[in-house]
Design a protein around this motif. Structure first.
Motif, PDB file in Angstrom:
ATOM      1  N   LEU A  52       0.826  -1.202   0.000  1.00 16.28           N
ATOM      2  CA  LEU A  52       0.000   0.000   0.000  1.00 16.28           C
ATOM      3  C   LEU A  52       0.865   1.259   0.000  1.00 16.28           C
ATOM      4  O   LEU A  52       0.558   2.237  -0.686  1.00 16.28           O
ATOM      5  CB  LEU A  52      -0.926  -0.002   1.220  1.00 16.28           C
ATOM      6  N   GLN A  53       1.960   1.243   0.763  1.00 14.93           N
ATOM      7  CA  GLN A  53       2.839   2.416   0.785  1.00 14.93           C
ATOM      8  C   GLN A  53       3.487   2.640  -0.582  1.00 14.93           C
ATOM      9  O   GLN A  53       3.661   3.774  -1.017  1.00 14.93           O
ATOM     10  CB  GLN A  53       3.918   2.262   1.856  1.00 14.93           C
ATOM     11  N   LEU A  99      -3.901   2.307   3.805  1.00 18.41           N
ATOM     12  CA  LEU A  99      -2.692   2.138   4.625  1.00 18.41           C
ATOM     13  C   LEU A  99      -2.939   2.594   6.052  1.00 18.41           C
ATOM     14  O   LEU A  99      -2.539   1.915   7.011  1.00 18.41           O
ATOM     15  CB  LEU A  99      -1.535   2.917   4.005  1.00 18.41           C
ATOM     16  N   ASN A 100      -3.602   3.716   6.216  1.00 15.49           N
ATOM     17  CA  ASN A 100      -3.897   4.210   7.562  1.00 15.49           C
ATOM     18  C   ASN A 100      -4.820   3.254   8.314  1.00 15.49           C
ATOM     19  O   ASN A 100      -4.664   3.035   9.515  1.00 15.49           O
ATOM     20  CB  ASN A 100      -4.521   5.602   7.489  1.00 15.49           C
ATOM     21  N   THR A 101      -5.779   2.673   7.593  1.00 15.52           N
ATOM     22  CA  THR A 101      -6.686   1.717   8.230  1.00 15.52           C
ATOM     23  C   THR A 101      -5.931   0.485   8.701  1.00 15.52           C
ATOM     24  O   THR A 101      -6.117   0.009   9.826  1.00 15.52           O
ATOM     25  CB  THR A 101      -7.796   1.313   7.247  1.00 15.52           C
ATOM     26  N   VAL A 102      -5.065  -0.043   7.829  1.00 17.31           N
ATOM     27  CA  VAL A 102      -4.290  -1.225   8.201  1.00 17.31           C
ATOM     28  C   VAL A 102      -3.352  -0.911   9.364  1.00 17.31           C
ATOM     29  O   VAL A 102      -3.217  -1.696  10.309  1.00 17.31           O
ATOM     30  CB  VAL A 102      -3.498  -1.749   6.988  1.00 17.31           C
ATOM     31  N   ARG A 103      -2.723   0.252   9.301  1.00 21.08           N
ATOM     32  CA  ARG A 103      -1.752   0.612  10.337  1.00 21.08           C
ATOM     33  C   ARG A 103      -2.405   0.719  11.707  1.00 21.08           C
ATOM     34  O   ARG A 103      -1.812   0.363  12.733  1.00 21.08           O
ATOM     35  CB  ARG A 103      -1.073   1.929   9.967  1.00 21.08           C
ATOM     36  N   VAL A 159      -4.784  -1.004  12.992  1.00 21.75           N
ATOM     37  CA  VAL A 159      -5.132  -2.278  13.631  1.00 21.75           C
ATOM     38  C   VAL A 159      -3.909  -3.169  13.832  1.00 21.75           C
ATOM     39  O   VAL A 159      -4.034  -4.268  14.374  1.00 21.75           O
ATOM     40  CB  VAL A 159      -6.197  -3.032  12.794  1.00 21.75           C
ATOM     41  N   LEU A 160      -2.738  -2.702  13.412  1.00 19.31           N
ATOM     42  CA  LEU A 160      -1.537  -3.501  13.608  1.00 19.31           C
ATOM     43  C   LEU A 160      -1.062  -3.396  15.055  1.00 19.31           C
ATOM     44  O   LEU A 160      -1.125  -2.316  15.658  1.00 19.31           O
ATOM     45  CB  LEU A 160      -0.412  -3.027  12.678  1.00 19.31           C
ATOM     46  N   PRO A 161      -0.558  -4.486  15.603  1.00 19.91           N
ATOM     47  CA  PRO A 161       0.077  -4.379  16.922  1.00 19.91           C
ATOM     48  C   PRO A 161       1.329  -3.507  16.821  1.00 19.91           C
ATOM     49  O   PRO A 161       1.902  -3.326  15.749  1.00 19.91           O
ATOM     50  CB  PRO A 161       0.419  -5.831  17.274  1.00 19.91           C
ATOM     51  N   SER A 162       1.752  -2.965  17.944  1.00 23.32           N
ATOM     52  CA  SER A 162       2.838  -1.978  17.944  1.00 23.32           C
ATOM     53  C   SER A 162       4.114  -2.529  17.322  1.00 23.32           C
ATOM     54  O   SER A 162       4.836  -1.808  16.630  1.00 23.32           O
ATOM     55  CB  SER A 162       3.102  -1.504  19.373  1.00 23.32           C
ATOM     56  N   ARG A 163       4.409  -3.817  17.556  1.00 28.41           N
ATOM     57  CA  ARG A 163       5.656  -4.376  17.014  1.00 28.41           C
ATOM     58  C   ARG A 163       5.643  -4.372  15.488  1.00 28.41           C
ATOM     59  O   ARG A 163       6.672  -4.136  14.840  1.00 28.41           O
ATOM     60  CB  ARG A 163       5.874  -5.795  17.548  1.00 28.41           C
ATOM     61  N   LEU A 164       4.471  -4.623  14.880  1.00 25.49           N
ATOM     62  CA  LEU A 164       4.375  -4.622  13.424  1.00 25.49           C
ATOM     63  C   LEU A 164       4.285  -3.200  12.888  1.00 25.49           C
ATOM     64  O   LEU A 164       4.779  -2.910  11.796  1.00 25.49           O
ATOM     65  CB  LEU A 164       3.157  -5.426  12.973  1.00 25.49           C
ATOM     66  N   ARG A 165       3.655  -2.315  13.645  1.00 26.48           N
ATOM     67  CA  ARG A 165       3.556  -0.927  13.214  1.00 26.48           C
ATOM     68  C   ARG A 165       4.938  -0.318  13.090  1.00 26.48           C
ATOM     69  O   ARG A 165       5.221   0.450  12.161  1.00 26.48           O
ATOM     70  CB  ARG A 165       2.702  -0.134  14.203  1.00 26.48           C
ATOM     71  N   ARG A 166       5.841  -0.670  13.992  1.00 24.68           N
ATOM     72  CA  ARG A 166       7.218  -0.155  13.905  1.00 24.68           C
ATOM     73  C   ARG A 166       7.909  -0.683  12.651  1.00 24.68           C
ATOM     74  O   ARG A 166       8.651   0.049  12.000  1.00 24.68           O
ATOM     75  CB  ARG A 166       7.998  -0.547  15.159  1.00 24.68           C
ATOM     76  N   ARG A 167       7.675  -1.952  12.327  1.00 26.51           N
ATOM     77  CA  ARG A 167       8.289  -2.508  11.110  1.00 26.51           C
ATOM     78  C   ARG A 167       7.769  -1.799   9.866  1.00 26.51           C
ATOM     79  O   ARG A 167       8.532  -1.493   8.934  1.00 26.51           O
ATOM     80  CB  ARG A 167       7.997  -4.008  11.013  1.00 26.51           C
ATOM     81  N   VAL A 168       6.469  -1.531   9.829  1.00 26.31           N
ATOM     82  CA  VAL A 168       5.886  -0.842   8.682  1.00 26.31           C
ATOM     83  C   VAL A 168       6.407   0.577   8.572  1.00 26.31           C
ATOM     84  O   VAL A 168       6.723   1.065   7.481  1.00 26.31           O
ATOM     85  CB  VAL A 168       4.345  -0.855   8.792  1.00 26.31           C
ATOM     86  N   ASP A 169       6.527   1.278   9.710  1.00 25.31           N
ATOM     87  CA  ASP A 169       6.989   2.661   9.685  1.00 25.31           C
ATOM     88  C   ASP A 169       8.438   2.776   9.223  1.00 25.31           C
ATOM     89  O   ASP A 169       8.855   3.827   8.725  1.00 25.31           O
ATOM     90  CB  ASP A 169       6.841   3.291  11.074  1.00 25.31           C
ATOM     91  N   MET A 170       9.215   1.708   9.391  1.00 23.96           N
ATOM     92  CA  MET A 170      10.600   1.729   8.927  1.00 23.96           C
ATOM     93  C   MET A 170      10.697   1.563   7.423  1.00 23.96           C
ATOM     94  O   MET A 170      11.730   1.855   6.827  1.00 23.96           O
ATOM     95  CB  MET A 170      11.413   0.624   9.627  1.00 23.96           C
ATOM     96  N   PHE A 171       9.623   1.093   6.799  1.00 24.50           N
ATOM     97  CA  PHE A 171       9.626   0.883   5.346  1.00 24.50           C
ATOM     98  C   PHE A 171       9.235   2.189   4.669  1.00 24.50           C
ATOM     99  O   PHE A 171       8.086   2.608   4.710  1.00 24.50           O
ATOM    100  CB  PHE A 171       8.642  -0.237   4.978  1.00 24.50           C
ATOM    101  N   GLN A 172      10.201   2.866   4.058  1.00 22.60           N
ATOM    102  CA  GLN A 172       9.953   4.147   3.419  1.00 22.60           C
ATOM    103  C   GLN A 172      10.276   4.044   1.937  1.00 22.60           C
ATOM    104  O   GLN A 172      11.319   3.515   1.547  1.00 22.60           O
ATOM    105  CB  GLN A 172      10.791   5.254   4.060  1.00 22.60           C
ATOM    106  N   VAL A 173       9.382   4.554   1.094  1.00 24.77           N
ATOM    107  CA  VAL A 173       9.548   4.503  -0.356  1.00 24.77           C
ATOM    108  C   VAL A 173       9.562   5.924  -0.892  1.00 24.77           C
ATOM    109  O   VAL A 173       8.757   6.763  -0.473  1.00 24.77           O
ATOM    110  CB  VAL A 173       8.407   3.703  -1.020  1.00 24.77           C
ATOM    111  N   THR A 174      10.478   6.205  -1.805  1.00 25.08           N
ATOM    112  CA  THR A 174      10.571   7.518  -2.435  1.00 25.08           C
ATOM    113  C   THR A 174      10.311   7.382  -3.922  1.00 25.08           C
ATOM    114  O   THR A 174      10.889   6.524  -4.583  1.00 25.08           O
ATOM    115  CB  THR A 174      11.965   8.145  -2.225  1.00 25.08           C
ATOM    116  N   ALA A 175       9.428   8.212  -4.456  1.00 27.54           N
ATOM    117  CA  ALA A 175       9.125   8.201  -5.885  1.00 27.54           C
ATOM    118  C   ALA A 175      10.105   9.115  -6.610  1.00 27.54           C
ATOM    119  O   ALA A 175      10.211  10.304  -6.297  1.00 27.54           O
ATOM    120  CB  ALA A 175       7.690   8.655  -6.135  1.00 27.54           C
TER     121      ALA A 175
END
Length: 320
Positions: free
Chosen positions: A90-91, A108-112, A114-130
């Motif tokens: 989604l990101q 993405l905001n909806t999925v984020r 409901v994620l537990p904190s440990r997974l939310r941190r993993r997702v937040d570390m994934f950054q994409v630049t166009a």
């Protein structure tokens, strides 16, 4: 008993995840994957049924299970890797363009949330630049209309931004390229393959009659679309291709050869084959390498070198 609750819940999640991956599972295969007994698998299946998941028994020598689909299916559950992969996809869509950024950001905001904190941190570390900016916005209704026509193999009637006459085409593929959506279709009015920008399409309702799909030139939609943007007839490759020998090492040429072919001929010589949309453009591309060169062919490339040489010489002398 309370100590077993987290373990049982995790196993139920794993079981549900497996049932979502494959259509049919034997009880023995599930027991092996979960490292439990077949009896435990049967109990876990019963628990999922009690929660509302329609798991059907599959007849066969070993028996098995199948997760059914329908309006009564409860919310799907994801394991850790699936949840992170979904959020990462989604990101990517958020920054990838194509007109779906807003919808992808909301999802993405909806999925984020409901994620537990440990997974939310993993997702937040994934950054994409166009690298390239987003393309023109595309209506989800238009994308769904085109997808439906492709799936149903129905002639598409639509208005296109470059003219006032309604168009008719047999839609074959929806593709994305550099932040834009495109429709690959057989144009019935021009009797040829065309690549239409989706943001310029306004579908007309109802669609036309059903059609039998044609074979795409080359058989590969990615290669077909790429070749069309390169200016060829869609069968593959650039319309102009040429070959030279550069007096430069392969290591100095290869990083800048784009989709060309480089062959080492010695420590300071290499063969380079390039393509371009015109012979003059091809000659200029070869000349961009800071090295002496030997022209191999074809004759059209030699003529283009001659014309550019005269133009460059005149420019250097300050004469028109």
């Amino acid at each position: 008993m309370m100590d077993d609750m987290p373990k049982t819940s995790a196993r139920l999640l794993s079981l549900l995840s497996l049932l979502q991956v494959r259509r049919d599972w034997s009880g023995a295969d599930l027991a092996t994957r979960l490292d439990v007994s077949p009896r435990t698998v049967r109990r876990d299946v019963d628990r999922l049924r009690e929660l509302g998941y329609p798991i059907a028994a599959v007849k066969g020598p070993d028996g098995g299970y199948r997760l059914g689909a329908g309006s009564e299916l409860p919310p799907l559950l994801f394991d850790d890797d699936q949840a992170v992969a979904l959020a990462a996809a989604l990101q990517t869509a958020v920054v990838g363009g194509g007109g779906l950024e807003e919808a992808a950001l909301r999802a993405l905001n909806t999925v984020r949330q409901v994620l537990p904190s440990r997974l939310r941190r993993r997702v937040d570390m994934f950054q994409v630049t166009a690298i390239e900016g987003p393309g023109e916005p595309v209506s989800m209704n238009v994308l769904m209309a085109l997808s439906t026509a492709i799936h149903a193999r129905e002639v598409l009637r639509f208005d296109y931004a470059d003219g006032d006459v309604p168009r008719r085409a047999e839609p074959h593929h929806l593709v994305t390229r550099r932040g834009r959506w495109y429709l690959v279709a057989w144009d019935l009015d021009r009797d040829d393959w065309r690549v239409f920008r989706v943001d310029r399409i306004s579908p007309r309702i109802p669609t036309g009659p059903r059609f039998t799909p044609r074979g795409l030139p080359g058989g590969d939609v990615s290669a077909f679309v790429t070749s069309r943007f390169q200016g060829s007839d869609g069968a593959g490759g650039w319309p102009c291709r040429g070959e030279v020998i550069l007096h430069a090492p392969l290591s100095a040429v290869a990083p800048f050869a784009r989709d060309g072919v480089v062959e080492e001929l010695g420590p300071d010589r290499c063969r380079l084959v390039l393509g371009a949309w015109s012979w003059h453009g091809l000659a200029a591309a070869f000349g961009a390498f800071d090295a002496e060169l030997e022209m191999v062919g074809p004759p059209e490339l030699k003529a283009a070198f001659g014309l550019l040489a005269r133009r460059y010489a005149a420019a250097a002398e300050g004469t028109p």
